[in-house]
Design an enzyme around this catalytic site. Sequence first.
Site, short mmCIF file in Angstrom:
data_model
loop_
_atom_site.label_atom_id
_atom_site.label_comp_id
_atom_site.label_asym_id
_atom_site.label_seq_id
_atom_site.Cartn_x
_atom_site.Cartn_y
_atom_site.Cartn_z
N TYR A 33 0.80 -1.22 -0.08
CA TYR A 33 -0.09 0.02 -0.01
C TYR A 33 0.93 1.41 -0.01
CZ TYR A 33 0.80 0.85 5.15
OH TYR A 33 1.69 1.28 6.18
N LYS A 144 6.66 -1.95 1.92
CA LYS A 144 5.41 -1.38 2.68
C LYS A 144 4.18 -2.30 2.40
CE LYS A 144 3.13 3.19 3.07
NZ LYS A 144 3.54 3.31 4.44
N GLU A 176 11.81 2.27 14.51
CA GLU A 176 10.70 3.34 14.14
C GLU A 176 9.55 3.29 14.71
OE1 GLU A 176 9.82 2.47 10.06
OE2 GLU A 176 9.58 0.34 10.16
N LEU A 201 11.23 0.98 7.23
CA LEU A 201 10.50 1.73 5.83
C LEU A 201 11.22 2.90 5.52
CD1 LEU A 201 8.09 1.14 3.72
CD2 LEU A 201 6.94 3.21 5.20
#
Length: 281
Positions: A33, A144, A176, A201
């Site tokens: 996505y 992702k 993260e 990411l």
Amino acid sequence: MSRTVYLNGAYVPEEEAKVSVFDRGFLFADGVYEVTAVLDGKIAEFEGHVARLKRSLGELGMSMPVDSDELLAIHHELIKRNNLQEGAIYLQVTRGAADRDFVFPKEATQTLVLFTQAKDLTSEKAGIKVISIPDIRWGRRDIKTVQLLAPSMGKMMAKAEGKDDAWMVEDGFVTEGTSNNAYIVTKNGKIITRNLSNSILHGITRAAVLRLAAELDMEIEERPFTIAEAQDAAEAFITAATIFVCPVVEIDGAAINNGVPGPISKRLNDVYIEEARKAAC
């Protein structure tokens, strides 16, 4: 009013947007996505998001369902049909529908879905409070994918403690946030953020913010940092496509900058919004 959703070549009311129960996105989280910000009815960082989408699909052995020009046209049409001035467009590509089998089919028709979300992206940010949690995600966080159960549980853990979000920790170092990249600012003004790898990411907003920080002659160091180091920092903040630059004012109960947003995060957020407006398409 009902939103208009894009689904596999058609613009339909959201109530009529249906995906097969055999879709591999539903059965295996076999999909990827992207989320793009919309400012003043225009799309921010579109090229960066498309480049990352192509990379994510390629890492899973999938191709782009439509080319970049058509994808941009779909985004623009959704903005028009939903009269979206500020907010986000969510895009999801799955491998498509097939009878359940771990061995995925090579000839399945991909599922492509896009929808809009109206959000306030540009109001001044008061800052968020985060907790630290173990990072239990799979080893390819640079893709992702729609495998978001662990981040979702992490965010709910934070909400249960009356906080806003969680920073995930692996081998003693912050990777993260649950849906964002994490940063600290040292007492001498250096911005620290984890270096790119499979562990995090590769944020599109991250890349833009670091570029802007460099243009502002801010010192940047890309390396892992600990929760203790973050708690001792002058500032902390996160970045993501629909929050831009958001201050972090508390980490595991320890106030950062006396619990108020610091000047560097505010400056970067203001500059990012200004530049994103100029470059939006």
